[in-house]
Design a protein around this motif. Structure first.
Motif, short mmCIF file in Angstrom:
data_model
loop_
_atom_site.label_atom_id
_atom_site.label_comp_id
_atom_site.label_asym_id
_atom_site.label_seq_id
_atom_site.Cartn_x
_atom_site.Cartn_y
_atom_site.Cartn_z
N GLY A 57 0.83 -1.20 0.00
CA GLY A 57 0.00 0.00 0.00
C GLY A 57 0.86 1.25 0.00
N THR A 58 2.04 1.14 0.59
CA THR A 58 2.96 2.28 0.61
C THR A 58 3.48 2.56 -0.79
OG1 THR A 58 3.60 1.62 2.85
CG2 THR A 58 5.05 3.19 1.72
N SER A 59 3.88 1.50 -1.51
CA SER A 59 4.37 1.75 -2.87
C SER A 59 3.22 2.19 -3.78
CB SER A 59 5.13 0.54 -3.44
OG SER A 59 4.38 -0.62 -3.35
N ALA A 60 1.99 1.76 -3.48
CA ALA A 60 0.84 2.22 -4.26
C ALA A 60 0.69 3.74 -4.13
CB ALA A 60 -0.43 1.52 -3.78
N LEU A 61 0.86 4.24 -2.90
CA LEU A 61 0.77 5.70 -2.69
C LEU A 61 1.90 6.41 -3.44
CD1 LEU A 61 -0.08 5.74 1.11
CD2 LEU A 61 -1.37 6.97 -0.64
N GLU A 62 3.08 5.84 -3.37
CA GLU A 62 4.22 6.47 -4.06
C GLU A 62 3.97 6.51 -5.57
OE1 GLU A 62 8.15 5.21 -2.78
OE2 GLU A 62 8.99 5.87 -4.70
N CYS A 63 3.46 5.41 -6.11
CA CYS A 63 3.17 5.36 -7.56
C CYS A 63 2.12 6.41 -7.93
CB CYS A 63 2.65 3.97 -7.94
SG CYS A 63 3.93 2.70 -7.93
N LEU A 65 1.54 9.24 -6.44
CA LEU A 65 2.14 10.58 -6.39
C LEU A 65 3.07 10.81 -7.58
CD1 LEU A 65 2.84 10.84 -2.55
CD2 LEU A 65 1.07 12.03 -3.85
N LYS A 66 3.73 9.75 -8.03
CA LYS A 66 4.57 9.86 -9.24
C LYS A 66 3.69 10.15 -10.45
CE LYS A 66 8.10 9.47 -11.96
NZ LYS A 66 9.22 10.42 -11.94
N ALA A 67 2.54 9.46 -10.51
CA ALA A 67 1.64 9.62 -11.67
C ALA A 67 1.19 11.07 -11.84
CB ALA A 67 0.43 8.70 -11.52
N ILE A 68 0.98 11.75 -10.72
CA ILE A 68 0.51 13.15 -10.84
C ILE A 68 1.69 14.12 -10.96
CG2 ILE A 68 -1.67 12.70 -9.63
CD1 ILE A 68 -0.32 14.30 -7.23
N ASN A 69 2.90 13.56 -11.08
CA ASN A 69 4.11 14.37 -11.28
C ASN A 69 4.39 15.29 -10.09
OD1 ASN A 69 6.36 15.19 -12.70
ND2 ASN A 69 5.26 16.81 -13.81
N ASN A 88 5.33 9.92 4.43
CA ASN A 88 6.68 9.65 3.95
C ASN A 88 6.78 9.67 2.43
OD1 ASN A 88 7.28 9.42 6.60
ND2 ASN A 88 7.77 7.24 6.58
N THR A 89 5.73 9.21 1.77
CA THR A 89 5.79 9.21 0.30
C THR A 89 5.78 10.66 -0.23
OG1 THR A 89 3.42 8.76 0.37
CG2 THR A 89 4.85 6.91 -0.16
N ILE A 90 5.06 11.54 0.46
CA ILE A 90 5.08 12.97 0.04
C ILE A 90 6.49 13.51 0.22
CG2 ILE A 90 4.17 15.28 0.54
CD1 ILE A 90 1.64 13.88 1.70
N LEU A 91 7.08 13.22 1.38
CA LEU A 91 8.42 13.73 1.69
C LEU A 91 9.45 13.19 0.70
CD1 LEU A 91 8.32 13.41 5.60
CD2 LEU A 91 8.16 15.52 4.25
N LYS A 92 9.26 11.96 0.26
CA LYS A 92 10.21 11.34 -0.66
C LYS A 92 10.35 12.14 -1.96
CE LYS A 92 11.43 6.76 -2.34
NZ LYS A 92 11.06 5.36 -2.42
N PHE A 93 9.25 12.80 -2.38
CA PHE A 93 9.29 13.61 -3.61
C PHE A 93 9.76 15.04 -3.33
CE2 PHE A 93 6.46 10.17 -4.84
CZ PHE A 93 6.85 9.91 -6.14
N GLY A 94 10.12 15.34 -2.09
CA GLY A 94 10.56 16.70 -1.75
C GLY A 94 9.39 17.67 -1.66
N ALA A 95 8.17 17.13 -1.64
CA ALA A 95 6.99 18.00 -1.56
C ALA A 95 6.65 18.28 -0.10
CB ALA A 95 5.82 17.35 -2.27
N LYS A 96 5.70 19.21 0.10
CA LYS A 96 5.39 19.62 1.47
C LYS A 96 4.04 19.04 1.92
CE LYS A 96 5.07 23.72 4.30
NZ LYS A 96 4.85 25.15 4.33
N PRO A 97 4.06 18.24 2.98
CA PRO A 97 2.76 17.75 3.49
C PRO A 97 2.06 18.85 4.28
CG PRO A 97 4.59 16.80 4.75
CD PRO A 97 5.21 17.72 3.73
N ILE A 98 0.80 19.07 3.99
CA ILE A 98 0.00 20.02 4.77
C ILE A 98 -0.97 19.15 5.59
CG2 ILE A 98 -1.61 21.98 4.67
CD1 ILE A 98 1.20 22.66 3.58
N ILE A 99 -0.65 19.05 6.87
CA ILE A 99 -1.36 18.08 7.71
C ILE A 99 -2.62 18.71 8.30
CG2 ILE A 99 -1.14 16.64 9.78
CD1 ILE A 99 1.92 16.51 9.16
N VAL A 100 -3.75 18.02 8.14
CA VAL A 100 -5.01 18.55 8.69
C VAL A 100 -5.55 17.62 9.77
CG1 VAL A 100 -5.68 19.83 6.62
CG2 VAL A 100 -6.42 17.46 6.87
#
Ligand SMILES: Cc1ncc(COP(=O)(O)O)c(C=O)c1O
Length: 365
Positions: A57-63, A65-69, A88-100
């Motif tokens: 499920g973790t790699s599914a999330l990473e995939c 996030l990759k798909a949406i570039n 962690n998958t958001i952080l892996k792409f260097g993007a910023k998580p906005i936690i709600v």
């Protein structure tokens, strides 16, 4: 007295038959006949166009996030009350998580909370259908630009519905986990579903080291990819599990009915299910109004009963730096919530024993 584990499952004749068939035929790596059968089953059942089987499920999330570039500097809105994979998958792409934060009652964020965090940099929202409850995605979609992609994390909610539509098909991409305690399991595994051909193409490449297309170009890798493939041996088990999933969902429903009958409901609150939601029960979890989950977990442990805390809010994790958004409701769920034994094949006596122990604890001062 024999220990009651928090979750266990029995594999049946169909699981064994398919796994043996895969072994006998040497269908042990990816893209074999069982993978095709599983993909076609999911396409038919979920009325979706594309399925990518992956390793978790973790790699599914990473995939997804990759798909949406997803790129450095982009923002992704994510609930505080979920598994760390989402963060962690958001952080892996260097993007910023906005936690709600989530609501105390439903364990899902409110639409207003999500909308208040949208900025020019928002690239995606990860909607997690936590513990089988479902967020109102049709309303969310009406209120946001279609440039913002919705990724549904359905790890805990396969076959849950919003207004008769399955989760995973309400947003742009749906991710699932086939981990051992999930409704459909292959031990480890997962999938991404989508109706977007381009997203699917990217995921199929990314999960397979971005091999080049043609034989001669095979090792001319076009981008950075990883090995997130699912083996056909896993797909064999996941396929039989998918065929039997609805039976297991029903078994879980029956367990909930019994727990609700035996547990002292004055002392606890179950997750509130929103309107138009046909939820599924992933684990049987509740929150205690006046007591801490750590204490009940210790108490049950002494009685040879296993239980687990709920997710620690992502914003409270040590490696999240900088100014932190406060998420008091997620913290409340962490401090006061837990899940109790939730195996599909629990007996009436086991459910009675767990409930009796919980009720004994609720009475303690
Ligand atoms: C909501 C949610 N998303 C993602 C995952 C990650 O799945 P996996 O363990 O297969 O990587 C889990 C696993 O528990 C989960 O509960």
């Amino acid at each position: 007295m024999k220990r009651i584990s928090v979750f266990s499952r029995k594999f049946g004749p169909l699981d064994k038959k398919f796994a043996l068939k895969a072994l006998r035929n040497n269908w042990i790596s990816s893209n074999g006949p069982f993978s095709k059968k599983l993909e076609n089953f999911i396409k038919r059942e979920f009325k979706t166009d594309y399925v990518s089987l992956v390793s978790s499920g973790t790699s599914a999330l990473e995939c997804a996030l990759k798909a949406i570039n997803l790129k450095k500097g982009d923002e992704v809105i994510v609930p505080a009350f979920t598994i760390v994979s989402c963060l962690n998958t958001i952080l892996k792409f260097g993007a910023k998580p906005i936690i709600v934060d989530v609501k105390k009652e439903t364990w899902l964020p409110s639409l207003d909370e999500i909308l208040s965090k949208i900025s020019k940099k928002t690239k995606a929202i990860i909607v997690v259908h936590i513990f089988g409850n479902v967020l109102n995605i049709p309303d969310l979609k009406k209120k946001i630009s279609n440039k913002i992609k919705i990724i549904e994390d359905c790890a805990e909610a396969p076959f849950a519905k919003f207004k008769k539509k399955y989760v995973g098909t309400l947003g742009d991409l749906g991710t699932f986990s086939f981990y051992a305690n999930k409704t459909i399991t292959s031990g480890e595994g997962g999938m991404v579903i989508t109706r977007n051909k381009n997203f699917h193409k990217i995921i199929e490449k990314y999960k397979n080291l971005y091999f080049g297309d043609k034989n001669l170009k095979r090792f001319d890798h076009e981008d950075i990819g990883f090995n997130f493939r699912m083996t056909d041996l896993q797909a064999a088990v996941a396929y039989s599990q998918a065929i039997n999933a609805k039976k297991n969902i029903l078994k879980m429903k029956k367990n909930v009915i019994l727990y609700k009958k035996y547990l002292d409901k004055k002392s606890i609150e179950f997750q509130k299910i929103d309107n138009h939601v046909q939820n599924v029960w992933w684990m049987i979890a509740f929150v205690m109004k006046n007591k801490k989950s750590d204490d009940l977990i210790r108490f049950l442990n002494k009685k040879n009963i296993d239980s687990r805390k709920l997710f620690k809010p992502l914003n409270d994790l040590k490696y999240i730096k900088g100014k932190k958004q406060k998420c008091p409701n997620s913290k409340y769920l962490y401090d006061h919530g837990l899940y109790i034994p939730s195996g599909f094949d629990l007996t009436n006596n086991q459910i009675k024993r767990v409930s009796k122990a919980c009720n004994e604890f609720f009475k303690k001062r």
